[in-house]
Design an enzyme around this catalytic site. Structure first.
Site, short mmCIF file in Angstrom:
data_model
loop_
_atom_site.label_atom_id
_atom_site.label_comp_id
_atom_site.label_asym_id
_atom_site.label_seq_id
_atom_site.Cartn_x
_atom_site.Cartn_y
_atom_site.Cartn_z
N LYS A 48 0.84 -1.21 0.00
CA LYS A 48 0.00 0.00 0.00
C LYS A 48 0.87 1.26 0.00
CE LYS A 48 -1.79 1.56 4.06
NZ LYS A 48 -1.37 2.95 4.31
N ASN A 49 1.89 1.27 0.85
CA ASN A 49 2.66 2.50 1.01
C ASN A 49 3.65 2.75 -0.13
OD1 ASN A 49 1.12 2.95 3.22
ND2 ASN A 49 2.68 2.41 4.72
N ARG A 118 -4.48 10.10 4.35
CA ARG A 118 -3.42 11.08 4.54
C ARG A 118 -2.51 11.18 3.31
NH1 ARG A 118 -0.58 14.04 8.19
NH2 ARG A 118 1.66 14.01 7.92
N CYS A 142 -5.98 7.71 9.11
CA CYS A 142 -6.14 7.12 10.44
C CYS A 142 -5.72 8.13 11.50
CB CYS A 142 -5.27 5.87 10.57
SG CYS A 142 -5.85 4.49 9.60
N ARG A 147 -1.00 14.80 13.18
CA ARG A 147 -0.23 14.44 11.99
C ARG A 147 -0.10 15.66 11.10
NH1 ARG A 147 -2.22 8.73 9.58
NH2 ARG A 147 -0.14 8.70 8.67
N PRO A 148 0.75 16.61 11.52
CA PRO A 148 0.87 17.84 10.74
C PRO A 148 1.57 17.58 9.40
CG PRO A 148 2.45 17.82 12.55
CD PRO A 148 1.64 16.58 12.68
N ILE A 149 1.53 18.58 8.50
CA ILE A 149 2.24 18.43 7.23
C ILE A 149 3.26 19.56 7.07
CG2 ILE A 149 0.44 17.12 6.05
CD1 ILE A 149 -0.39 19.74 4.64
N ASP A 150 3.71 20.10 8.21
CA ASP A 150 4.65 21.23 8.15
C ASP A 150 5.96 20.88 7.43
OD1 ASP A 150 4.90 19.49 10.39
OD2 ASP A 150 6.34 20.84 11.31
N ASP A 332 4.00 0.53 12.03
CA ASP A 332 2.80 -0.11 11.48
C ASP A 332 2.63 -1.55 11.94
OD1 ASP A 332 2.32 2.22 10.12
OD2 ASP A 332 3.22 1.54 8.25
N ILE A 354 7.05 6.85 16.97
CA ILE A 354 6.76 7.57 15.73
C ILE A 354 5.49 8.42 15.85
CG2 ILE A 354 6.39 7.34 13.23
CD1 ILE A 354 9.15 6.35 14.13
N ARG A 425 -8.88 -0.69 4.15
CA ARG A 425 -8.03 0.35 3.54
C ARG A 425 -6.68 -0.21 3.15
NH1 ARG A 425 -7.43 5.67 6.84
NH2 ARG A 425 -6.04 5.87 5.07
N1 EPU Z 1 5.36 14.55 10.92
C1 EPU Z 1 5.33 15.90 11.23
N2 EPU Z 1 5.22 16.81 10.22
C2 EPU Z 1 5.15 16.41 8.92
C3 EPU Z 1 5.18 15.04 8.60
C4 EPU Z 1 5.29 14.13 9.63
O1 EPU Z 1 5.40 16.27 12.40
O2 EPU Z 1 5.06 17.28 8.05
C5 EPU Z 1 5.43 13.57 12.01
C6 EPU Z 1 4.14 12.75 12.08
O3 EPU Z 1 3.14 13.43 12.81
C7 EPU Z 1 4.59 11.49 12.73
C8 EPU Z 1 6.01 11.32 12.19
O4 EPU Z 1 6.42 12.60 11.72
O5 EPU Z 1 4.63 11.65 14.11
C9 EPU Z 1 6.13 10.30 11.07
O6 EPU Z 1 5.33 10.65 10.00
P1 EPU Z 1 5.67 10.28 8.49
O7 EPU Z 1 5.55 11.53 7.69
O8 EPU Z 1 6.95 9.51 8.42
O9 EPU Z 1 4.47 9.31 8.16
P2 EPU Z 1 3.49 9.37 6.93
O10 EPU Z 1 4.24 9.65 5.68
O11 EPU Z 1 2.31 10.18 7.26
C10 EPU Z 1 3.85 6.85 6.37
C11 EPU Z 1 2.97 5.65 6.18
C12 EPU Z 1 2.38 5.27 7.51
C13 EPU Z 1 3.52 4.94 8.47
C14 EPU Z 1 4.47 6.14 8.59
C15 EPU Z 1 5.69 5.86 9.43
C16 EPU Z 1 2.18 5.92 3.93
C17 EPU Z 1 1.05 6.17 3.02
N3 EPU Z 1 1.92 5.98 5.23
O12 EPU Z 1 3.02 7.87 6.90
O13 EPU Z 1 1.60 4.11 7.28
O14 EPU Z 1 3.01 4.63 9.73
O15 EPU Z 1 4.92 6.52 7.27
O16 EPU Z 1 6.39 4.77 8.94
O17 EPU Z 1 3.29 5.66 3.49
C18 EPU Z 1 -0.14 2.61 7.66
O18 EPU Z 1 0.23 2.02 6.62
O19 EPU Z 1 -1.01 2.15 8.44
C19 EPU Z 1 0.44 3.90 7.98
C20 EPU Z 1 -0.07 4.73 8.87
#
Ligand code: EPU
Length: 444
Positions: A48-49, A118, A142, A147-150, A332, A354, A425
């Site tokens: 998926k990812n 997300r 989820c 889960r910010p996107i900063d 995960d 994480i 999902r």
């Molecule tokens: N974070 C920030 N700001 C940002 C981005 C991330 O503070 O702009 C924080 C997040 O809040 C979190 C940490 O950094 O605490 C890790 O977030 P990351 O960006 O690495 O995760 P993601 O890209 O949102 C992907 C996977 C997740 C998986 C995480 C960590 C996808 C589609 N999703 O999420 O998968 O848990 O990496 O490995 O690739 C799942 O498959 O169930 C799932 C949640």
């Protein structure tokens, strides 16, 4: 308000006709009669990812892309609906998805699709690189804490994106093409690394990302884009170099197997007892997971076809499990392994590093008789093979939902897992794969 760039016709049906049936998410639940041994073979679905950022990447390609080994899961359906909203032509035939973005005309993702997952945010870098203008809203997905996107927005801004945020709506615009930048991530965010790669492949100059994520799905995205003509090196290490090119073409590509799904089936085998061959996996992606499965007392055999796990159902505690960015133990997999530890003799301790709220499954496991004490990012599990019995429980997120299925397989009696749509999902036909291996599980 940000002005739309010249040439953008707001009468185009980008918002008007999202291919979504608003409010029509199919609710489902899983009913499991536990304590059946598992034996057989499970073919591991595509990751998926990986497929989600790769589908976002198809926006950048000027000719047809054919993707194989695409899992049949609802997050992929959402990504396909986004592509169609953007004007891309998408066909699906079993596990093959064909995307043609040559005539893509959209630049906006409707709010209801952004809210569904997300990883919709991954389209921001891709749309911006393709058109110079993108409209999204804050992504859903989820609920695992804040889960910010900063990190995404800061990085894209360094590449020339002018961002505006207004009541949850985010617009990004740039003078085409984006320019390269040296970006040092404050945390190795998976999604931000992918967004920068997607924005960087068509940028002017060489973008360098330091402290980037090293997950296998990053490597898969880079491999796919390189097959289309991109010049990305270093994926899988903590520094990635993206030399911008003028254009990307199409290709055929097969997505890697899903290591998290594989780990979930390992935990399912561990609690059920029996022997299951997990076919088509990449062993090195699972090192941190197989080490723990062995520590729990299961036998792991590497065969030409995949990884075979056998268990007599008597599991040992796992002492300390800390989730970390790859190659550490994946967040995960924390939930399915917690369910497994509920059946292991003794005390196992989890530290979730994480996400700040990824223990919601623990409260549901306790309804089944598990003993779990949560203190901040630490969860202490007092395991006992005989304690769990069937109950009605509710999935609150994808991996947490999968952990309830694992628990149901090991528990006495009947477990009903509500909120199955979260599981759908990310897990393709989980009831069929487990059922074929001997589990008594149905989806309603
Ligand atoms: N974070 C920030 N700001 C940002 C981005 C991330 O503070 O702009 C924080 C997040 O809040 C979190 C940490 O950094 O605490 C890790 O977030 P990351 O960006 O690495 O995760 P993601 O890209 O949102 C992907 C996977 C997740 C998986 C995480 C960590 C996808 C589609 N999703 O999420 O998968 O848990 O990496 O490995 O690739 C799942 O498959 O169930 C799932 C949640």
């Amino acid at each position: 308000m940000t002005e739309k760039p010249d040439g953008f016709d707001s009468s185009l049906p980008v918002h008007a006709k999202p291919h979504t049936k608003k409010g029509c998410i199919a609710l489902s639940e899983y009913v499991i009669n536990g304590r059946r041994k598992l034996n057989g073979v499970i073919d591991i679905q595509g990751a998926k990812n990986s497929i989600l950022p790769i589908l976002a990447g198809t926006v950048l390609c000027q000719s047809e892309v054919i993707l194989h080994h695409c899992p049949n899961i609802t997050d992929v359906e959402t990504a396909v609906r986004i592509l169609r909203c953007l004007g891309c032509v998408v066909r699906r035939d079993g596990t093959t998805i064909t995307v043609n973005s040559r005539n893509m005309h959209g630049y906006a993702i409707p709010d209801e699709l952004m809210r569904e997952m997300r990883s919709s945010v991954m389209f921001l870098g891709a749309i911006l690189a393709r058109t110079g203008y993108a409209e999204i809203s804050l992504p859903g997905g989820c609920e695992l804490g804040a889960r910010p996107i900063d990190i995404h927005l800061n990085a894209l801004s360094q590449m020339g994106m002018i961002v505006e945020e207004n009541h949850g709506k985010i617009t990004g615009r740039t003078v085409m093409p984006l320019h390269s930048a040296n970006i040092n991530l404050s945390f190795p965010s998976v999604g931000a690394t992918e967004n920068i790669i997607l924005a960087g492949v068509l940028a002017r100059g060489t973008t360098v990302i330091t402290n980037c994520a090293r997950e296998p799905e990053i490597v898969d995205l880079a491999d796919f884009l390189n097959r289309c003509g991109a010049k990305i090196t270093g994926a899988g290490d903590s520094i990635i170099y993206i030399e911008g090119v003028d254009t990307l073409s199409g290709t055929q590509y097969s997505v890697i197997p899903d290591r998290i799904v594989c780990a979930t089936y390992m935990a399912a085998t561990a609690v059920s007892g029996g022997k299951v061959l997990l076919r088509g996996v990449i062993k090195s992606h699972l090192d941190s997971v197989t080490t723990l499965i062995q520590q729990a007392g299961c036998e792991v055999e590497y065969t030409r076809e995949g990884i075979s796990v056998s268990s007599d159902g008597c599991l040992k505690k796992l002492r300390l499990i800390r989730t970390m960015p790859y190659p550490g133990f994946p967040t995960d997999t924390q939930a399915p392994f917690m369910a497994m530890c509920c059946f292991a003799e003794g005390t196992s301790v989890f530290v979730e590093n994480i996400f700040d709220s990824r223990y919601r499954h623990a409260y549901e496991l306790c309804r089944m008789g598990a003993e779990i004490d949560i203190q901040g990012k630490v969860a202490i599990v007092e395991g006992n093979r005989e304690h769990l019995s069937g109950s009605v429980v509710e999935a609150k997120d994808l991996r947490g939902g999968a952990s309830l299925i694992v628990a149901g397989l090991g528990a006495y009696g009947t477990t009903t897992v509500k909120g199955g749509q979260y599981i759908d999902r990310g897990y393709e036909k989980i009831e069929e794969y487990l059922g074929n291996a001997g589990a008594d599980i149905v989806k309603i």
